[in-house]
Scaffold this motif. Structure first.
Motif, mmCIF file in Angstrom:
data_model
loop_
_atom_site.group_PDB
_atom_site.id
_atom_site.type_symbol
_atom_site.label_atom_id
_atom_site.label_comp_id
_atom_site.label_asym_id
_atom_site.label_seq_id
_atom_site.Cartn_x
_atom_site.Cartn_y
_atom_site.Cartn_z
ATOM 1 N N ILE A 9 0.794 -1.141 -0.037
ATOM 2 C CA ILE A 9 0.068 -0.085 -0.060
ATOM 3 C C ILE A 9 0.744 1.298 0.165
ATOM 4 C CG2 ILE A 9 -2.116 -0.783 0.988
ATOM 5 C CD1 ILE A 9 -0.903 -0.185 3.880
ATOM 6 N N VAL A 29 -4.088 -2.372 9.631
ATOM 7 C CA VAL A 29 -3.143 -1.942 8.656
ATOM 8 C C VAL A 29 -2.891 -0.518 8.685
ATOM 9 C CG1 VAL A 29 -3.031 -1.961 6.166
ATOM 10 C CG2 VAL A 29 -4.246 -3.736 7.040
ATOM 11 N N TYR A 30 -3.669 0.358 9.071
ATOM 12 C CA TYR A 30 -3.483 1.779 8.911
ATOM 13 C C TYR A 30 -3.412 2.415 10.305
ATOM 14 C CZ TYR A 30 -5.132 0.942 4.240
ATOM 15 O OH TYR A 30 -4.820 0.541 2.856
ATOM 16 N N VAL A 45 2.019 -5.648 3.009
ATOM 17 C CA VAL A 45 0.734 -6.068 3.755
ATOM 18 C C VAL A 45 0.920 -7.562 3.650
ATOM 19 C CG1 VAL A 45 -1.822 -6.175 3.705
ATOM 20 C CG2 VAL A 45 -0.509 -4.142 2.903
ATOM 21 N N ALA A 53 -6.633 -4.062 4.158
ATOM 22 C CA ALA A 53 -6.053 -2.975 3.321
ATOM 23 C C ALA A 53 -6.899 -2.618 2.419
ATOM 24 C CB ALA A 53 -4.721 -3.511 2.605
#
Ligand code: F3S
Length: 69
Positions: A9, A29-30, A45, A53
């Motif tokens: 990403i 993920v973030y 990822v 994601a």
């Protein structure tokens, strides 16, 4: 599928305006920095986080997140 590279990403910090939706819907993920902008610039990822994601990318109102398969 064999021996493929992980999904990546990429977050365009010129486009991210700090909506925070990515981290809200996909915290595995973030993440956000202290100012509320994406803390991620580019990262691999793991396969088990690919769905999250994509969800995070799809929920960014600015389309700041690019998925590279
Ligand atoms: Fe930025 Fe979009 Fe997340 S604007 S903080 S990448 S939802």
């Amino acid at each position: 599928m064999e021996g493929g590279l992980n999904m990546r990403i990429i977050v365009d910090h010129d486009v991210c305006t700090g909506h925070g939706r990515c981290a809200a819907v996909a915290p595995s993920v973030y993440s956000l920095d202290d100012a509320g902008f994406s803390a991620i610039t580019e990262t691999d990822v793991a396969p088990e986080h690919e769905a999250a994601a994509r969800t995070g990318a799809n929920n960014c109102p600015e389309r700041a997140i690019t998925i590279v398969d």
